[in-house]
Scaffold this active site. Sequence first.
Site, PDB file in Angstrom:
ATOM      1  CG  ASP A  41     -22.303 -17.381  14.151  1.00 14.14           C
ATOM      2  OD1 ASP A  41     -21.276 -16.894  14.660  1.00 14.14           O
ATOM      3  OD2 ASP A  41     -23.454 -17.137  14.563  1.00 14.14           O
ATOM      4  CG  HIS A 246       2.267  -2.525   0.466  1.00 16.83           C
ATOM      5  ND1 HIS A 246       2.491  -3.548  -0.423  1.00 16.83           N
ATOM      6  CD2 HIS A 246       1.944  -1.442  -0.290  1.00 16.83           C
ATOM      7  CE1 HIS A 246       2.314  -3.094  -1.666  1.00 16.83           C
ATOM      8  NE2 HIS A 246       1.985  -1.820  -1.603  1.00 16.83           N
ATOM      9  CG  ASP A 263      -1.692   5.535   0.540  1.00 18.38           C
ATOM     10  OD1 ASP A 263      -2.849   5.815   0.164  1.00 18.38           O
ATOM     11  OD2 ASP A 263      -0.882   4.908  -0.162  1.00 18.38           O
ATOM     12  CG  ASP A 274      -5.035   5.624  -3.755  1.00 18.69           C
ATOM     13  OD1 ASP A 274      -4.616   5.755  -2.600  1.00 18.69           O
ATOM     14  OD2 ASP A 274      -4.477   4.912  -4.617  1.00 18.69           O
ATOM     15  CG  HIS A 355       5.834   3.354  -5.164  1.00 13.59           C
ATOM     16  ND1 HIS A 355       5.159   4.384  -5.757  1.00 13.59           N
ATOM     17  CD2 HIS A 355       6.273   3.838  -3.971  1.00 13.59           C
ATOM     18  CE1 HIS A 355       5.164   5.434  -4.952  1.00 13.59           C
ATOM     19  NE2 HIS A 355       5.849   5.141  -3.864  1.00 13.59           N
ATOM     20  CG  HIS A 359      -2.950   2.940  -9.034  1.00 10.72           C
ATOM     21  ND1 HIS A 359      -4.263   3.165  -8.695  1.00 10.72           N
ATOM     22  CD2 HIS A 359      -2.227   3.342  -7.957  1.00 10.72           C
ATOM     23  CE1 HIS A 359      -4.326   3.659  -7.456  1.00 10.72           C
ATOM     24  NE2 HIS A 359      -3.098   3.793  -6.991  1.00 10.72           N
ATOM     25  CG  HIS A 366      -4.069  -0.853  -7.062  1.00 14.36           C
ATOM     26  ND1 HIS A 366      -3.253  -1.661  -6.325  1.00 14.36           N
ATOM     27  CD2 HIS A 366      -3.823   0.409  -6.618  1.00 14.36           C
ATOM     28  CE1 HIS A 366      -2.553  -0.927  -5.464  1.00 14.36           C
ATOM     29  NE2 HIS A 366      -2.887   0.321  -5.624  1.00 14.36           N
ATOM     30  CD  GLU A 384       0.222   5.810  -5.806  1.00 12.11           C
ATOM     31  OE1 GLU A 384       0.546   5.507  -4.652  1.00 12.11           O
ATOM     32  OE2 GLU A 384      -0.740   5.299  -6.396  1.00 12.11           O
ATOM     33  CE1 TYR A 388       7.545   6.284   0.441  1.00  9.51           C
ATOM     34  CE2 TYR A 388       8.500   5.899  -1.731  1.00  9.51           C
ATOM     35  CZ  TYR A 388       7.413   6.174  -0.942  1.00  9.51           C
ATOM     36  OH  TYR A 388       6.163   6.341  -1.520  1.00  9.51           O
ATOM     37  NE  ARG A 397       2.268   6.581  -1.159  1.00  3.90           N
ATOM     38  CZ  ARG A 397       2.710   5.683  -0.302  1.00  3.90           C
ATOM     39  NH1 ARG A 397       4.000   5.362  -0.270  1.00  3.90           N
ATOM     40  NH2 ARG A 397       1.894   5.100   0.563  1.00  3.90           N
ATOM     41  CD  GLU A 399      -2.237   7.580  -4.001  1.00  6.29           C
ATOM     42  OE1 GLU A 399      -2.050   7.260  -2.815  1.00  6.29           O
ATOM     43  OE2 GLU A 399      -2.588   6.779  -4.887  1.00  6.29           O
TER      44      GLU A 399
HETATM   45  N1  GLY Z   1      -2.675   2.772  -1.169  1.00  6.84           N
HETATM   46  C1  GLY Z   1      -2.677   2.158  -2.400  1.00  6.84           C
HETATM   47  C2  GLY Z   1      -2.069   2.967  -3.445  1.00  6.84           C
HETATM   48  O1  GLY Z   1      -1.764   4.113  -3.238  1.00  6.84           O
HETATM   49  O2  GLY Z   1      -1.906   2.544  -4.537  1.00  6.84           O
HETATM   50 MN    MN Z   2      -2.526   4.770  -5.225  1.00  7.40          MN
HETATM   51 MN    MN Z   3      -2.712   5.413  -1.950  1.00 10.40          MN
END
Ligand code: GLY
Ligand code: MN
Ligand code: MN
Length: 431
Positions: A41, A246, A263, A274, A355, A359, A366, A384, A388, A397, A399
């Site tokens: 449940d 990730h 992050d 973020d 990457h 965004h 996102h 960001e 690496y 990184r 951001e």
């Molecule tokens: N942690 C997700 C991003 O930075 O896009």
């Molecule tokens: Mn981000």
């Molecule tokens: Mn992030």
Amino acid sequence: MRYIPLSSSFYRSNRARFMDAISQGGLAVFNSNDIYPISADSKMPFQQHRDIFYLSGIDQEESVLLLFPDAKNSNHREVLFVKKTNNHIAVWEGAKLSQKEATNISGIQTVLWTDDFNSLFNQLTKEAKSIYFNTNEHYRANIETQTREDRFIEWAKKKYPTHQHEKSNFILQRLRSLKHKEEICQIQQAVNITEKGFRRVLDFVKPGVWEYEIEAEFVYEFIKNRSKGFAYSPIIASGQNSNVLHYTQNNSKCQSGDLILIDVGAEYGNYASDMTRTIPVSGKFTPRQRRVYDAVRKIGEESMKLLVPGTLIKEYNQEVGKIMSSALIDLGLLDKKDLNIKDKKNPAYKKYYMHGTSHHLGLDTHDYGLIEEPIEPNMVLSVEPGIYIPEESFGIRIEEDIVVQEKGGPINLTKNIPKDPDEIEFLMSSR
Ligand code: GLY
Ligand code: MN
Ligand code: MN
């Protein structure tokens, strides 16, 4: 709910903008998310579908919103359906919204119980030319789960096969990508909570702490400040883990000499922040770590300046790629001749930076945004960049969250979150 809600006038104006954009005779429906099961449940905590939230402010399961601007009866232009509450629910879960409360939150005058939906919808389809369905067409979405929205679409298509079908998503992607003052305040509030968490962590980190202990420090600060918690799965990645983009296991011990890539963002009132910061476990960067750190920081600052109205994200990414390539040469990671390889899909810099740089950010981390179209003032974007380097066992990184402005460069919502390496070392030295 623990957050301070926005006023109903915000939701009223969102609905007005949506209804202005739909075609004559269009009838639109938006559903809440399901509460997803675990097993037995047990259930996952409820997360409202961001579209019905954006259009109504209603943060409760089993709610439905119907918008029909051309309805003959003006009471049927905006109708909200909420779960009928009863004594049993009140005793076990606490009372659900009354119809009056739902009106106060949303500004919608006609509030009925969800059980009444089918009968009113059936009646209104007779006046409607088209039904606007809300599909998930986010550029990164690839969802297998059938949502309540999907079930509704399946049912309605079968029952009303002669109506035209239209998409709400295209309209919402545009509307939601442009943030209003109230929304920027909510995102700023989420950022401020993240900042509290990060300052707490600067005080906490030392050799031997575990990544999950750092996660716990954030949770404490977030919940204490009226957030439900993380806006997305937190990445707390020390040493070689920082090269896993990730990484969310957060289960390693932090060793002196290593960096930790953090992050993490708090949510507030369903809006996301973020942030990424990278800090030394020992409290002091090595000269090499600092050199790479300074390069990433500079790339971020230069990238931010490119985020002016009219910029196309694709062209922006290419410009950032050029800045990144020259930084990687300065750091001795690429050679000038690497740049002669003209493979557009796989430029040399991708070896160390794989990457995108930005965004949209908002109700979703996102967030919605038509990324083929030029950016506009009041869009909120992340910036960001990262480098690496598995062969050196660290990734960095940084951001930031920014708001695009008509003139004078973007506003940085994360500017108070320590980023200067001297400041980070200073704050960590007073532990
Ligand atoms: N942690 C997700 C991003 O930075 O896009
Ligand atoms: Mn981000
Ligand atoms: Mn992030």
